[in-house]
Design a protein around this motif. Structure first.
Motif, short mmCIF file in Angstrom:
data_model
loop_
_atom_site.label_atom_id
_atom_site.label_comp_id
_atom_site.label_asym_id
_atom_site.label_seq_id
_atom_site.Cartn_x
_atom_site.Cartn_y
_atom_site.Cartn_z
N UNK A 91 9.30 -14.75 3.45
CA UNK A 91 9.36 -13.52 4.22
C UNK A 91 8.37 -12.50 3.63
N UNK B 69 7.59 -8.43 2.80
CA UNK B 69 8.14 -7.08 2.72
C UNK B 69 7.09 -6.12 2.16
N UNK C 72 12.55 -11.15 8.79
CA UNK C 72 11.56 -11.79 7.92
C UNK C 72 10.29 -10.97 7.73
N UNK D 241 9.77 -7.21 6.79
CA UNK D 241 10.66 -6.12 6.40
C UNK D 241 9.87 -4.88 6.00
N UNK D 242 10.00 -3.84 6.80
CA UNK D 242 9.43 -2.55 6.42
C UNK D 242 10.27 -1.94 5.31
N UNK D 243 9.62 -1.49 4.25
CA UNK D 243 10.37 -0.85 3.16
C UNK D 243 10.07 0.64 3.14
N UNK E 196 11.31 -1.84 -4.36
CA UNK E 196 11.21 -3.05 -3.52
C UNK E 196 10.54 -4.21 -4.24
N UNK F 56 17.49 -2.97 -9.47
CA UNK F 56 16.65 -3.43 -8.36
C UNK F 56 16.76 -4.94 -8.20
N UNK G 267 19.98 -8.80 -1.34
CA UNK G 267 19.05 -8.97 -0.21
C UNK G 267 19.01 -10.45 0.18
N UNK H 196 20.06 -12.19 3.61
CA UNK H 196 19.04 -13.00 4.29
C UNK H 196 19.60 -14.38 4.64
N UNK I 187 16.11 4.27 -5.68
CA UNK I 187 15.33 3.51 -4.71
C UNK I 187 16.17 2.34 -4.20
N UNK J 261 17.76 1.51 -0.34
CA UNK J 261 17.51 0.29 0.45
C UNK J 261 18.79 -0.50 0.66
N UNK K 176 20.55 1.28 3.43
CA UNK K 176 19.74 1.18 4.65
C UNK K 176 19.91 -0.19 5.30
N UNK K 177 19.94 -1.22 4.46
CA UNK K 177 20.00 -2.59 4.97
C UNK K 177 21.40 -3.19 4.85
#
Lengths: 480, 364
Positions: free
Chosen positions: A179, A181, A206, A208-210, A217, B161, B168, B172, B195, B199, B202-203
């Motif tokens: 994917x 990102x 798949x 993915x805007x961060x 990220x 992180x 994540x 997924x 950070x 996320x 958000x996700x």
């Protein structure tokens, strides 16, 4: 008084674009802020707004015209009441061949400019340099030596940008664990349009805007890779990866070792690296040498579109963390790419891009443009240079370089990065050990100057290497 | 104690930071914070026996590690978990097999709680070939893919992180797993934590952030390093619910953990648990602990020791005989001694190991 509307540059590296549509016609009144036309590059479509008031007197470039150089007059606006026909006579080139009349572009694209060697290319370090000739980067790369696919394979002219996108799309079709990102990779279609179309094909899961949080990220990508996913983390530029470098080095590169081989990290960090054009010191850093210093990473820096494609596919399949250093100026350049179902190149293999017997020039990424132009010019003076494209910086294919130097006895390295502890320094050290008896002259390095990248156009040209410096360094090692 | 806050209330609380609030909390001594809660959740006899054994294993293991360090058999840094055992054991009692665990450098307890072999952990501490990382990681860098333990990270905050990345991957893969991501009160001030919070919410990632507030980031007390000392509120601006939990009581830990994990697993997103705990030992072996009084430490040990509380319950409430507990103690000591024996006699890594595990071979 009549005012020319010029073809605008949409980005620091744009050279030309397509005038796709006129939204006003001749005789229309225009006021400041009105959209006059739409222009298109391989990266984006943008609107041209009027900044003056008056009447659109003449359209100089018809809609649908491709290859309109930046700064070409595309229309004329006259003040209300002014004689439109007078403006017409003033309006520069006739419509049909307007693109043939490029105005001086703000960047370095002046082809055929005189290239006088800089007087002090031999020693790159420390001292201020006398002004060197402006670097010239051809937008048309000479055809590279290709031997990594069957003879007779159909070749398709492809930009580096398209090649990178194709590589990602093919690997994403091949394996669901892959994917992408990063910032603006999805809805925006990529800040440099490398991920164009991926969202439409693969969906938001798949692609993915961060948020703009590189440290976070990058860590999330590494964590996901620990579980066996295969993230491609796009940095808008590697300058921003400085925010994330802890995860790249401490988390991605070292964990396999620290876990006694248990926890691999199959991740690709990619994005443009090095100088673009006129973006200043914080957006122009070349990190090639930095990443190439770290065990646990593989570092790739391709020049051609076919290498970009074949090596990015290899990188995505590789079980290790990969730093994939692209170059913004190369994105729009076209190269032949073999039309094959699955074109994967080996990581860690340099390529002899041009053969020669008198001197070896070693480079990579955009440095190859200087190297190849210099080789061409040197050939006209009877010096046959062999040009090696490293392609991978770590592991570095020293064998190919040593083999060449055994033949030529001389070596010049070319890179845009800083001189101290650079790639050229590494090659020089290795040659001293592995080819000492074959060297007929000290290895010389042509590098970026030892200064933060300046903004002013003339200073930026001075800070970067140029073809003249390469030529002079080659002549120096050849004692010519 | 500061009772566990209602998750919804914490999440919807959008008022500006109440400056008086943390100051008040800070004015309390650790012992005051851990005053017995009126209606603590209860454990069955088996649950208390299990918690007792697991916590005691960590305690004795860490004591042994401290001893080996003193003998020069363990090198470098060595951060002991003594005092904080109820946190990881309560969390593990609420998680299910397959849930991932990741933490910082004070990680021995987490590894044992995940079911990793004490021999392999101790041998890693002594830098021997039988260690989990074949002697190449050390105290702060151990992993077990089999036990879904993802380290063991030496950079303060990095695991937050990374742990969010584990979640994540869970989202997924839609595998129903939850990432239990631990950090200390010191790490909770790192930028990447926020950070990651952003996320994760958000996700809607399945992650429980466990902030082990042992009151000192190395030698800097929470009050001297944190503008907001109520760590359960650190997710408010992202809408992440949080609770303060008595991290010395394994029962309250498990109860809060059950709620948090269910929230994360259901697709509601991340959850923050501030575990109010205490480390008896210094930050690392070389810490003289001049930043706190001996009284503060001994009061916590005497009045709020997580293991003693369970031991007392087992005898007084569950009618377990002293002799049975002594048998457990002996068994644990034997396990720990075996691990020390192994870790001191196992050979050092083969010199050839220097050059292995740097890169993986590419797949054919």
């Amino acid at each position: 008084m009549a005012t020319d509307i010029l073809m605008p540059a949409l980005s620091p590296t744009m050279e030309e674009g397509k005038l796709s549509k006129w939204l006003k016609k001749e005789g229309d009144p225009v006021k400041s802020g009105d959209v006059l036309a739409e222009i298109e590059t391989d990266k984006a479509t943008m609107e041209v707004e009027a900044i003056d008031e008056g009447v659109l007197a003449r359209i100089l470039i018809e809609e649908g015209t491709e290859g309109v150089k930046v700064n070409t007059p595309i229309a004329v606006i006259v003040a209300e009441g002014e004689d439109v026909s007078a403006a017409a006579s003033r309006g520069g080139a006739p419509k049909a061949d307007a693109p043939a009349q490029p105005a001086p572009a703000p960047d370095m694209q002046a082809e055929g400019q005189a290239e006088t060697p800089a007087p002090s290319a031999k020693t790159q370090d420390d001292k201020p340099k006398a002004p060197a000739a402006p670097a010239t980067i051809t937008s048309k790369a000479p055809a590279p030596v290709m031997e990594e696919f069957p003879e007779g394979t159909e070749m398709v002219t492809t930009t580096v940008r398209e090649a990178l996108r194709d590589a990602m799309a093919e690997e994403m079709r091949r394996e669901e664990a892959v994917f992408v990102m990063g910032e603006e990779v999805a809805e925006y279609q990529g800040a440099y349009k490398i991920t164009q179309g991926l969202l439409q094909e693969f969906g938001a899961r798949r692609v993915v805007d961060t948020p703009i949080t590189e440290h976070g990220f990058a860590g999330i990508g590494v964590g996901a890779a620990f579980t066996g996913l295969r993230p491609i983390v796009e940095f808008m530029t590697f300058n921003f990866a400085m925010q994330a470098i802890d995860h790249i080095i401490n988390s991605a590169a070292k964990t396999l070792y620290m876990s006694g081989g248990q926890l691999g990290c199959p991740i690709v960090f990619r994005g443009p690296n090095g100088a673009a054009a006129r973006v200043g010191a914080q957006h122009s850093h070349d990190y090639s040498a930095w990443y190439s210093n770290v065990p646990g990473l593989k570092v790739i820096a391709p020049y051609t579109a076919s290498d970009a494609k074949g090596l990015l596919k290899a990188a995505i399949r590789d079980p290790n963390p990969i730093i994939f250093l692209e170059n913004e100026i190369l994105y729009g350049q076209s190269f032949p790419v073999p039309k094959l179902d699955d074109f994967v190149l080996p990581i860690g293999k340099a390529r002899v891009h041009r053969t020669g017997k008198d001197v070896t020039i070693v480079s990579f990424s955009i440095g190859m443009t200087y190297a190849l132009k210099a080789a061409q010019a040197l050939a006209e003076e009877g010096i046959e240079a062999e040009v090696i494209d490293l392609r991978t910086l770590r592991p570095m294919d020293t064998d190919t370089v040593v083999e060449s130097v055994k033949k030529t006895g001389r070596c010049v390295t070319v890179e845009e990065g800083f001189p101290q502890s650079g790639i050229g320094a590494e090659i020089s050290a290795r040659l001293m050990v592995d080819a000492f008896d074959y060297l007929d002259a000290p290895v010389l390095r042509v590098t970026g100057k030892d200064v933060p990248m300046p903004y002013a156009a003339n200073l930026e040209k001075l800070a970067l290497p140029n073809v003249g410096e390469v030529i002079e360094a080659v002549k120096a090692v050849c004692y010519r | 104690m500061d009772a566990a806050k209602d998750a919804g209330q914490a999440a919807s609380d959008t008022s500006l930071p109440e400056t008086g609030r943390p100051a008040q909390a800070e004015a309390q001594s650790p012992a005051e914070i851990h005053a017995p809660a009126p209606n603590s959740p209860q454990f069955t006899r088996e649950e208390d026996l299990h918690a007792y054994h697991e916590m005691l294993l960590i305690r004795r293991f860490e004591e042994k590690a401290g001893q080996l360090y003193g003998m020069g058999l363990i090198g470098g840094f060595c951060h002991l978990y003594i005092g904080q055992e109820a946190v990881v054991i309560g969390m593990q009692m609420a998680s299910v097999e397959g849930d991932q665990v990741i933490t910082g450098y004070r990680d021995h307890g987490h590894m044992l709680a995940c079911g990793m072999d004490p021999k392999g952990v101790m041998a890693e501490l002594t830098g021997r070939r039988g260690g989990y990382s074949r002697g190449k990681g050390g105290s702060m860098h151990m992993f077990s893919r089999e036990k879904q333990f993802f380290g063991g990270h030496g950079i303060v905050g990095a695991q937050v992180s990374l742990g969010t990345g584990l979640a994540f991957a869970d989202a997924y893969k839609k595998n129903g797993k939850v990432s239990l991501t631990y950090m200390g009160d010191g790490a909770a001030n790192q930028g990447q934590v926020y950070e990651s919070f952003n996320m994760a919410q958000l996700w809607k990632l399945p992650v429980v952030y466990v902030i082990e507030n042992n009151r000192y980031a190395m030698g800097t007390s929470v009050a001297r390093a944190s503008a907001q000392t109520d760590f359960s509120r650190r997710g408010i601006s992202f809408g992440i619910p949080g609770e303060q939990v008595d991290g010395m009581d394994v029962r309250t830990v498990r109860e809060a953990a059950t709620r948090a994990i269910a929230h994360a697993r259901s697709g509601e997103g991340p959850y923050i648990l501030e575990m109010q705990t205490y480390r008896y030992r210094g930050h690392s072996m070389s810490d003289p602990a001049k930043y706190r009084t001996k009284d503060e430490v001994s009061k916590m040990r005497e009045e709020h020791d997580p293991i003693e509380m369970v031991r007392k319950r087992l005898i007084e409430m569950h009618g377990v005989a002293e002799a049975d507990l002594k048998a457990t103690d002996a068994k644990v000591r034997e396990t720990v001694n075996e691990s020390a024996e192994f870790a001191t006699h196992d050979p050092e890594p083969d010199p050839a190991e220097l050059w292995t595990d740097i890169l993986l071979e590419a797949r054919a």
